[in-house]
Design a protein around this motif. Structure first.
Motif, short mmCIF file in Angstrom:
data_model
loop_
_atom_site.label_atom_id
_atom_site.label_comp_id
_atom_site.label_asym_id
_atom_site.label_seq_id
_atom_site.Cartn_x
_atom_site.Cartn_y
_atom_site.Cartn_z
N PRO A 145 -15.39 -27.67 10.66
CA PRO A 145 -15.77 -27.11 9.33
C PRO A 145 -14.79 -26.03 8.95
CG PRO A 145 -17.58 -26.60 10.84
CD PRO A 145 -16.63 -27.49 11.43
N ARG A 146 -14.38 -25.08 10.25
CA ARG A 146 -13.49 -23.99 9.89
C ARG A 146 -12.44 -24.23 10.97
NH1 ARG A 146 -15.49 -20.96 6.00
NH2 ARG A 146 -17.47 -20.59 5.89
N TYR A 147 -11.60 -23.63 11.05
CA TYR A 147 -10.67 -23.06 12.02
C TYR A 147 -9.58 -24.37 12.38
CZ TYR A 147 -13.94 -19.67 12.91
OH TYR A 147 -14.85 -18.63 12.84
N ASP A 174 -7.02 -17.59 11.37
CA ASP A 174 -6.47 -17.45 10.14
C ASP A 174 -7.58 -17.25 9.19
OD1 ASP A 174 -5.24 -17.90 7.90
OD2 ASP A 174 -3.90 -19.57 8.48
N GLN A 175 -7.51 -15.90 8.58
CA GLN A 175 -8.39 -15.67 7.58
C GLN A 175 -8.57 -16.48 6.40
OE1 GLN A 175 -10.54 -13.96 9.42
NE2 GLN A 175 -10.56 -11.82 8.69
N ARG A 176 -7.63 -17.15 5.93
CA ARG A 176 -7.58 -18.21 5.08
C ARG A 176 -8.38 -19.37 5.15
NH1 ARG A 176 -1.16 -18.94 4.98
NH2 ARG A 176 -1.78 -18.79 6.93
N GLU A 177 -8.64 -19.51 6.46
CA GLU A 177 -9.64 -20.78 6.81
C GLU A 177 -11.31 -20.47 6.22
OE1 GLU A 177 -8.94 -23.14 10.14
OE2 GLU A 177 -7.11 -22.02 10.49
N ARG A 178 -11.50 -19.33 5.91
CA ARG A 178 -12.97 -18.86 5.53
C ARG A 178 -13.12 -19.69 4.52
NH1 ARG A 178 -14.75 -12.90 6.60
NH2 ARG A 178 -12.90 -12.22 7.89
#
Length: 180
Positions: A145-147, A174-178
């Motif tokens: 779901p993330r990362y 990667d913060q964009r993956e939030r």
């Protein structure tokens, strides 16, 4: 004979696997396989899979190899390659499994993750654990779901620790993956 009916009966037989004894199941699949010509790839595959599933990988390998020399195509051909490689690995021949599965990486279908999982096991048994782990992480990444991006990069870095430099370097978390 109606091949669709045969396929349905084979599926029913497999659905009953856990309720049958080994002998009963092997007999059932053998009877169904005997309805097709002796050199039919589908029949050879089903017999091989039955031996494999009941703990007889050596018998399965022989039949899988025969099946691949006949009229197998599509999913059943790919399943044959995966299951043959797995049986070879279980019999102590993981390098043969690697040779069989590596070309399958170029094929794309719903069995991709199974190919990668089996290849990862074969690679681990040949001393190439980092490559195997890389394959598993790369296969897992899209399901997270993330990362996803981070895990895909980690997978790549396991086998290529000195990638070309990028302006930001490889993303770790990667913060964009939030927002994904």
């Amino acid at each position: 004979m109606d091949k669709k009916d045969w396929e349905r009966r084979v599926a029913d037989a497999w659905a009953s696997f856990d309720t049958r004894t080994e002998t009963d199941f092997l007999t059932l699949i053998g009877t169904l396989a005997a309805e097709l010509p002796a050199d039919d790839g589908d029949a050879l595959f089903e017999r091989a899979a039955a031996y494999d599933s009941t703990g007889h990988p050596a018998e399965a390998v022989t039949l899988y190899r025969q099946a691949l020399t006949h009229d197998l195509s599509g999913e059943r051909r790919r399943r044959t390659v995966i299951q043959l490689a797995s049986s070879l690995r279980n019999l102590g021949h993981p390098e043969e499994g690697v040779a069989l599965l590596t070309p399958e990486l170029a094929v794309t279908d719903h069995l991709d993750d199974a190919v990668r999982a089996c290849l990862a096991l074969c690679l681990a048994d040949t001393g190439r654990e980092r490559e195997g782990l890389s394959l598993v992480l790369a296969a897992l990444a899209p399901h997270l779901p993330r990362y996803q991006r981070s895990m895909a990069n980690y997978a790549r870095l396991l086998i290529d620790p000195d990638p070309p430099a990028t302006p930001d370097g490889p993303p770790v978390h990667d913060q964009r993956e939030r927002d994904q």
